[in-house]
Design an enzyme around this catalytic site. Structure first.
Site, PDB file in Angstrom:
ATOM      1  N   TYR A   1       0.910  -1.501  -0.022  1.00 56.65           N
ATOM      2  CA  TYR A   1       0.090   0.022  -0.048  1.00 56.65           C
ATOM      3  C   TYR A   1       0.973   1.233   0.038  1.00 56.65           C
ATOM      4  CZ  TYR A   1      -3.009   3.517   1.850  1.00 56.65           C
ATOM      5  OH  TYR A   1      -3.691   4.889   1.857  1.00 56.65           O
TER       6      TYR A   1
ATOM      7  N   GLU B   1       4.311   1.339  15.429  1.00 60.41           N
ATOM      8  CA  GLU B   1       5.077   1.185  14.081  1.00 60.41           C
ATOM      9  C   GLU B   1       4.468   1.258  12.834  1.00 60.41           C
ATOM     10  OE1 GLU B   1       8.549   1.036  11.885  1.00 60.41           O
ATOM     11  OE2 GLU B   1       8.483   1.893  14.061  1.00 60.41           O
TER      12      GLU B   1
ATOM     13  N   GLN C   1     -14.653   2.049   9.159  1.00 57.65           N
ATOM     14  CA  GLN C   1     -15.418   1.426   9.971  1.00 57.65           C
ATOM     15  C   GLN C   1     -15.117   1.564  11.433  1.00 57.65           C
ATOM     16  OE1 GLN C   1     -15.637  -2.722   8.941  1.00 57.65           O
ATOM     17  NE2 GLN C   1     -16.248  -2.276   6.917  1.00 57.65           N
ATOM     18  N   GLY C   2     -14.051   2.228  11.840  1.00 60.44           N
ATOM     19  CA  GLY C   2     -13.892   2.637  13.376  1.00 60.44           C
ATOM     20  C   GLY C   2     -12.603   1.909  13.600  1.00 60.44           C
TER      21      GLY C   2
ATOM     22  N   GLY D   1      -9.528   1.759  12.802  1.00 60.83           N
ATOM     23  CA  GLY D   1      -8.128   2.346  13.143  1.00 60.83           C
ATOM     24  C   GLY D   1      -8.336   3.217  14.306  1.00 60.83           C
TER      25      GLY D   1
ATOM     26  N   TYR E   1      -5.916  11.336  11.809  1.00 60.02           N
ATOM     27  CA  TYR E   1      -4.843  11.566  13.180  1.00 60.02           C
ATOM     28  C   TYR E   1      -5.219  13.002  13.796  1.00 60.02           C
ATOM     29  CZ  TYR E   1      -2.471   7.720  11.271  1.00 60.02           C
ATOM     30  OH  TYR E   1      -2.060   6.342  10.956  1.00 60.02           O
TER      31      TYR E   1
END
Length: 158
Positions: A24, A82, A93-94, A96, A130
């Site tokens: 990715y 990391e 979908q929450g 993360g 973030y």
């Protein structure tokens, strides 16, 4: 949909997902780790990192690798994240946000000074997420790395 600590039998899933992250991030050419490397790092006699896995309907779809550091100016430990990678079909979908909340709670419980991580400058969706969590960039810092042959030369071994 939930996060859990990885177990020794999850090493193949950790490897698969971290390799997916390298792909990715367009860094597959830098991915040289093996399943055995992860087994040793996470579950060997002296573990140096921890892994958490996200499961949806019994299938592992996300990974978070983290370890403890020390914030010397604050005189307290910190947690360094990391890697966080969630398969594309399970993003937004929450998951993360959930793993960052879990690690933030762990950091608070352990008296840590901070939760820290890096993000590639082109990853706008992650950066936006973030910022929404309250993270602020440390723009005055520039990452440095010595690896490969340069590391061997620096060590006086080649």
């Amino acid at each position: 949909m939930a996060w859990r600590d990885a177990a020794r039998e999850d090493v193949d899933a950790v490897f698969r997902l971290v390799r997916g992250l390298a792909e990715y991030e367009k860094l597959l050419h830098e991915f040289h780790a093996t399943v055995e490397d992860f087994r040793a790092a996470l579950f060997g006699p002296h573990p140096v990192a921890h892994a958490m896995l996200a499961e949806v309907e019994g299938r592992v779809v996300g990974v978070c690798l983290w370890y403890r550091t020390f914030a010397s100016f604050l005189g307290r430990p910190a947690i360094w994240i990391e890697d966080v990678f969630i398969e594309p079909a399970h993003r937004r979908q929450g998951l993360g946000t959930a793993v960052f909340r879990l690690l933030a709670a762990r950091a608070v419980e352990e008296g840590c000074a901070a939760l820290e991580w890096n993000v590639l400058d082109w990853n706008a969706p992650a950066i936006a997420a973030y910022r929404a969590m309250g993270a602020v960039p440390r723009e005055e810092w520039t990452d440095q790395r010595v690896s490969g042959q340069a590391l061997i030369r620096l060590a006086g071994k080649g």
